[in-house]
Structures are given as C-alpha cells and as structure tokens.
Scaffold this motif. Structure first.
Motif, PDB file in Angstrom:
ATOM      1  N   GLY A   1       0.840  -1.191   0.000  1.00 21.78           N
ATOM      2  CA  GLY A   1       0.000   0.000   0.000  1.00 21.78           C
ATOM      3  C   GLY A   1       0.871   1.236   0.000  1.00 21.78           C
ATOM      4  O   GLY A   1       1.816   1.340   0.787  1.00 21.78           O
ATOM      5  N   VAL A   2       0.587   2.176  -0.888  1.00 22.66           N
ATOM      6  CA  VAL A   2       1.405   3.375  -1.022  1.00 22.66           C
ATOM      7  C   VAL A   2       0.624   4.576  -0.502  1.00 22.66           C
ATOM      8  O   VAL A   2      -0.522   4.813  -0.908  1.00 22.66           O
ATOM      9  CB  VAL A   2       1.815   3.611  -2.490  1.00 22.66           C
ATOM     10  N   THR A   3       1.246   5.340   0.410  1.00 21.98           N
ATOM     11  CA  THR A   3       0.612   6.535   0.953  1.00 21.98           C
ATOM     12  C   THR A   3       1.604   7.688   0.924  1.00 21.98           C
ATOM     13  O   THR A   3       2.823   7.484   0.951  1.00 21.98           O
ATOM     14  CB  THR A   3       0.149   6.314   2.410  1.00 21.98           C
ATOM     15  N   ALA A   4       1.082   8.906   0.847  1.00 21.72           N
ATOM     16  CA  ALA A   4       1.929  10.093   0.875  1.00 21.72           C
ATOM     17  C   ALA A   4       2.204  10.483   2.314  1.00 21.72           C
ATOM     18  O   ALA A   4       1.308  10.479   3.155  1.00 21.72           O
ATOM     19  CB  ALA A   4       1.256  11.240   0.137  1.00 21.72           C
ATOM     20  N   ASN A   5       3.466  10.819   2.589  1.00 19.84           N
ATOM     21  CA  ASN A   5       3.855  11.195   3.944  1.00 19.84           C
ATOM     22  C   ASN A   5       4.892  12.306   3.855  1.00 19.84           C
ATOM     23  O   ASN A   5       6.027  12.067   3.479  1.00 19.84           O
ATOM     24  CB  ASN A   5       4.427   9.977   4.681  1.00 19.84           C
ATOM     25  N   ALA A   6       4.469  13.535   4.177  1.00 21.21           N
ATOM     26  CA  ALA A   6       5.364  14.699   4.152  1.00 21.21           C
ATOM     27  C   ALA A   6       6.054  14.842   2.803  1.00 21.21           C
ATOM     28  O   ALA A   6       7.245  15.099   2.719  1.00 21.21           O
ATOM     29  CB  ALA A   6       6.390  14.581   5.270  1.00 21.21           C
TER      30      ALA A   6
ATOM     31  N   THR B   1       5.826   3.126   1.206  1.00 22.59           N
ATOM     32  CA  THR B   1       5.304   1.855   0.721  1.00 22.59           C
ATOM     33  C   THR B   1       5.243   0.889   1.886  1.00 22.59           C
ATOM     34  O   THR B   1       6.280   0.507   2.439  1.00 22.59           O
ATOM     35  CB  THR B   1       6.192   1.279  -0.394  1.00 22.59           C
ATOM     36  N   ARG B   2       4.048   0.529   2.260  1.00 21.68           N
ATOM     37  CA  ARG B   2       3.854  -0.359   3.395  1.00 21.68           C
ATOM     38  C   ARG B   2       3.419  -1.739   2.918  1.00 21.68           C
ATOM     39  O   ARG B   2       2.558  -1.851   2.043  1.00 21.68           O
ATOM     40  CB  ARG B   2       2.817   0.230   4.354  1.00 21.68           C
TER      41      ARG B   2
ATOM     42  N   THR C   1       9.890   5.120 -12.792  1.00 13.53           N
ATOM     43  CA  THR C   1       8.780   5.351 -11.860  1.00 13.53           C
ATOM     44  C   THR C   1       9.282   5.650 -10.448  1.00 13.53           C
ATOM     45  O   THR C   1       8.485   6.012  -9.573  1.00 13.53           O
ATOM     46  CB  THR C   1       7.849   4.135 -11.790  1.00 13.53           C
ATOM     47  N   SER C   2      10.577   5.503 -10.213  1.00 14.32           N
ATOM     48  CA  SER C   2      11.111   5.592  -8.860  1.00 14.32           C
ATOM     49  C   SER C   2      11.590   6.982  -8.473  1.00 14.32           C
ATOM     50  O   SER C   2      11.892   7.226  -7.300  1.00 14.32           O
ATOM     51  CB  SER C   2      12.274   4.603  -8.699  1.00 14.32           C
ATOM     52  N   PHE C   3      11.688   7.893  -9.451  1.00 11.52           N
ATOM     53  CA  PHE C   3      12.173   9.250  -9.193  1.00 11.52           C
ATOM     54  C   PHE C   3      11.320  10.249  -9.962  1.00 11.52           C
ATOM     55  O   PHE C   3      10.666   9.898 -10.949  1.00 11.52           O
ATOM     56  CB  PHE C   3      13.639   9.394  -9.621  1.00 11.52           C
ATOM     57  N   ARG C   4      11.335  11.487  -9.501  1.00 12.18           N
ATOM     58  CA  ARG C   4      10.541  12.529 -10.150  1.00 12.18           C
ATOM     59  C   ARG C   4      11.388  13.558 -10.885  1.00 12.18           C
ATOM     60  O   ARG C   4      10.878  14.369 -11.624  1.00 12.18           O
ATOM     61  CB  ARG C   4       9.673  13.241  -9.102  1.00 12.18           C
TER      62      ARG C   4
ATOM     63  N   SER D   1       7.854   0.927  -7.349  1.00  8.84           N
ATOM     64  CA  SER D   1       6.690   0.044  -7.269  1.00  8.84           C
ATOM     65  C   SER D   1       7.053  -1.408  -7.552  1.00  8.84           C
ATOM     66  O   SER D   1       6.426  -2.330  -7.011  1.00  8.84           O
ATOM     67  CB  SER D   1       5.614   0.519  -8.252  1.00  8.84           C
ATOM     68  N   HIS D   2       8.053  -1.635  -8.418  1.00 10.11           N
ATOM     69  CA  HIS D   2       8.435  -3.017  -8.725  1.00 10.11           C
ATOM     70  C   HIS D   2       8.994  -3.708  -7.480  1.00 10.11           C
ATOM     71  O   HIS D   2       8.737  -4.890  -7.255  1.00 10.11           O
ATOM     72  CB  HIS D   2       9.464  -3.041  -9.846  1.00 10.11           C
TER      73      HIS D   2
END
Length: 475
Positions: A257-262, A267-268, A357-360, A292-293
């Motif tokens: 599960g992916v959530t935004a934190n600060a 990724t939990r 997908t791992s960096f912006r 995500s992979h």
C-alpha cells in the motif's frame, strides 16, 4: 558442492561446459557417476579436460549407454529447433534433464524435507531471490543462494533440514526439471519474453506454472492477468496459496500500500489473514527497495519468509539492511541531494520503466544496442526526465523518439564518461530541495561498447566514485 549420488555407477552425457555445466559435471563425478562431457567450443573442452573430466565427442558416441543427458539451460530444447544433442538423446530414449533436476533428485534421496524456495517470473526474480536470502541470513538461518543467479545450484552445499536453499529458476531450467518440488514456489509476473526459445507466450507461461503447481506452498503475483489465472487454478486445487500484489489491495495475501507522507511516498507491506489486514513492514527510506516493482518483490519475500517461520519483525529488520543487487537500481552514493543510481541491468524498456517510476527528477543516461520497440513504451514517464544523455548505437533512434515527443531535452554524449560528466554538472546546478537522480538505465543491450551489462555498470561506478565530493553509500 552437492555431490549427485543418484546416478552413482552410471554414465551420463553432458553438453555445455560453461560455469553451471562444469559445476554439474564435478557434482556428478563427486557422486560416483561417469560423465561424457562435450561443448562446441574448443576452449571449453580444453578447460574441462584440464580438470580431469572426460571429454567425449557426443556426435559419434553410442547414446544407448547413457542413463541421462544433462543439457545446459542456454541450449535450445525445443525452439527454434532442438539442439542436435537433444535429437540424439530422444532417438536413444535417453531422458533430457538439467542441473535443477539433479538437485531435486538428490534432495529427494538425502533430505526430502529440506526447505527450498524457488523463484521464477519474467521480472523481479533476481531481486526477490537475493532479498529472501538476505532476510533469512539476517535472521540467523543457514542459507544457500544460487541457480540462475550467481552460483550454480550444484556448487551449493547439499540440502539439509537445517539449511534453506533459495534458488532462482529460469524457464529454461524449469523445462529441464520434471521433478522440481519446492517447499515454497514463487511466480512473480508474466510478460512476453524468450518466445524464440518457447514458441508461444502460452507455452512460456505453462513452464513457469509448473514450478508453483508442484510447490508445497505457492506464492503468486496477481498484478497481471496470466499470473492471476495461475492463482485461480492453484486456489481451485485446494493447495496452499498466498497471493501477492505490488499494485492493489487484496482480501487475502500480501500487498503493498502506497501513501503520501510529508511529500514522500511510503510503501507499506500489508498482510491479510482471515480478512484482517495488518501492516508488517514499511519500505520508506530503504534505497535498495525503492519503486513500485520492489513493492511486489518485498511482498513476495515477506510471504516466503513468513511461510518458513520468520516473524514480521525479523522480516522487516531484514528489509532495512538489504544492500540491493549490483547493477539493478543500485544506489551508489550521493553528492548533496543528487543520488547516483546504477541500473545497468536494465537492458530493455520494460526494465527501465521500473527505474523511471522511482524518481521525479531524473538526469537519464541511456543507450547501447537497442531492443525491438526502443523506448516508445516509456513516453508516459518522460515528464520525470529533466534531461537525457544518449550513448552508443541507439542514439539516433532514441533522439528521434525524443524529437517526436517534444517533452525531453537531450544531449548526444556518445560515450559513458562524457554522459556522466554532463549529467552530474547539470544535476548539481538544478535548483530546488528534493532528491535528484543521475540514472544509468540504458534500456539497451551493452555489446556495442561493453561486453556485458556488468562491465558497463562497473564503468559507471568507477566514473561516479571519481567525482569530487562523492560519498558512497555504506553497505
């Protein structure tokens, strides 16, 4: 080494004298068998002969006397056409097997209950294999890791009740292992690959499914439809199944599960038993498991290690200390907020997609010998690219893709050293406060400029380590 005693006193033929072939020949001889070895390469034959192995021209041998034929997994079994040795074996009614089969035959003889984890799938199997082995070792278990990763399976210590083997399996190896029966079998995902060696996608998938179908406990990813169908068939069999996902919640199994934190993504890993979910690990801040992979990889590793008796706390601790694989999303170190990532193992667009997908904010070094389709499938991730640096033979093709799209500025660097210098300079000059990646993820084979992806990745590492102010990550 695992001496193979099941063929003691018998004579086998063996073709393919690379690393795994030599290890197999040694294991058979150590177990009391006679082995007639052959390879089309003279240097390989000479090396085997120098070790005292019996080198026999299998083209003129009497195949009727062989108890089995051991084939290197790199040699065609069925497609595009059976190798000439396979046809000779079949004509003489000699079973064609591989080193994984020999391992499982020996396990059945000396320690049938010895724990073995086997991992297959199109992508992620190497990371998952290494992650499982690391978590088990960190928890104090006696672990042997090999197969399609690193050490040949028969070069590992023998199966034992207090020893866990963690074995990566390719389709080529599974196809040569009719007796494969892992304690835990993992099928990660399935996308078209190696169709030149398997004929059809359906045939390729059917071979992968053999591994989980024969497992005591099956762990199956359900993020693609073919693997989801495998899970349905396994569930219908009534045998133990743990579904995993890196993309979606599950009513039973293990998912990420992916959530935004600060402003950062956490990724939990969530385990659901009897409909009750609980968070069992958090991948936030673990550089070797970003993306995500890796969420699916971690979910698979959790399921396997839990099935082998580890607690959630032990598994989570193992995740935190996992150093990652060389050349696969390998975090080399930093200069300030610029992180340098060696993803040289990404030799096609599908592999590079995981990195993008791992960096912006990415300064992307790519190119080499292009695969079919180039980087067309990566267009959706172009907004993440601050600038691209083209190297190798694919430069013209990739430049045309960028020109057609219009969203990516790029430089034709030509050589890796030029690209590293330019990307680093631009990344360090970038304004802002967030993390910036200088990423080698070529989406290409290496052999226009380097003999293999390992040499390419090592060259990148050496260039980065020489940069002023570079601080290597501690491992």
């Amino acid at each position: 080494m695992t001496p193979v005693t099941v063929f003691a006193g018998k004579t086998l033929a063996l073709f393919g004298l690379g690393g795994s072939g030599l290890a197999t020949a040694r294991a058979l001889v150590a177990g009391g068998a006679k082995v007639a070895c052959w390879d089309d390469n003279q240097a390989s034959r000479d090396k085997a002969a120098a070790e005292g192995l019996s080198v026999v021209d299998l083209a003129s041998a009497d195949w009727v006397g062989f108890a089995a034929f051991v084939l290197s997994p790199g040699v065609p079994l069925t497609h595009p056409a059976p190798h000439w040795t396979v046809e000779k074996a079949r004509a003489a009614n000699v079973p064609v097997i591989g080193d994984i089969e020999l391992f499982f035959l020996e396990r059945a003889k000396i320690a049938p209950a010895a724990p073995v984890v086997c991992i297959t799938g199109t992508n992620g199997k190497s990371t998952t294999t290494a992650l499982i082995a690391h978590v088990l070792e960190a928890a104090g278990r006696d672990v042997q890791m090999g197969g399609n990763i690193g050490t040949a399976v028969l070069a590992l210590e023998p199966p034992a009740l207090d020893r866990i083997h963690v074995v990566e399996c390719s389709t080529f190896q599974i196809d040569l292992a009719p007796s494969i029966k892992p304690t835990v079998g993992i099928q990660m995902n399935l996308t078209p690959d190696h169709l030149d060696r398997h004929g059809t996608f359906e045939a390729y998938g059917a071979i992968k499914e053999r591994l989980v179908a024969a497992s005591d406990i099956a762990v199956i990813g359900v993020d693609d439809e073919p693997s989801k169908q495998m899970a349905r068939r396994r569930a219908a069999s009534g045998k133990p199944l743990v579904k995993i996902s890196g993309e979606q919640p599950l009513d039973e199994g293990v998912f990420a599960g992916v959530t935004a934190n600060a402003g950062q993504l956490d990724t939990r890993i969530v385990e659901v038993k009897d409909g009750k979910p609980r968070v069992v690990a958090n991948l936030a801040g673990i550089g070797s498991l970003r993306g995500s992979h890796n969420a699916q990889n971690a979910a698979a590793a959790f399921a396997a290690c839990a099935a082998l008796g580890l607690t959630a706390e032990q598994i989570a601790a193992g995740f935190k200390s996992y150093p990652g694989l060389k050349h696969r999303m390998e975090e080399l170190g930093r200069i300030g907020r610029v992180v340098f990532i060696n993803d040289s193992k990404a030799t096609n667009a599908d592999s590079t997609e995981k990195a993008l997908t791992s960096f912006r904010e990415i300064f992307w070094i790519l190119g080499g010998k292009a695969k079919e389709g180039g980087i067309e499938s990566l267009r959706r991730y172009f907004p993440n690219i601050a600038r691209a640096y083209l190297i190798g033979a694919a430069s013209d093709t990739f430049a045309a893709t960028f020109d057609d799209d219009g969203r990516v500025t790029y430089e034709r660097s030509g050589m890796l050293d030029v690209a590293v210098a330019a990307a680093t300079k631009a990344a360090l000059a970038q304004q802002g406060t967030g993390e910036i990646a200088v990423l080698l993820s070529p989406a290409c084979a290496s052999y226009d400029q380097f003999p293999n992806f390992e040499v390419r990745g090592d060259a990148f590492r050496a260039l980065v380590k020489a940069l002023p102010g570079f601080e290597a990550v501690e491992r």
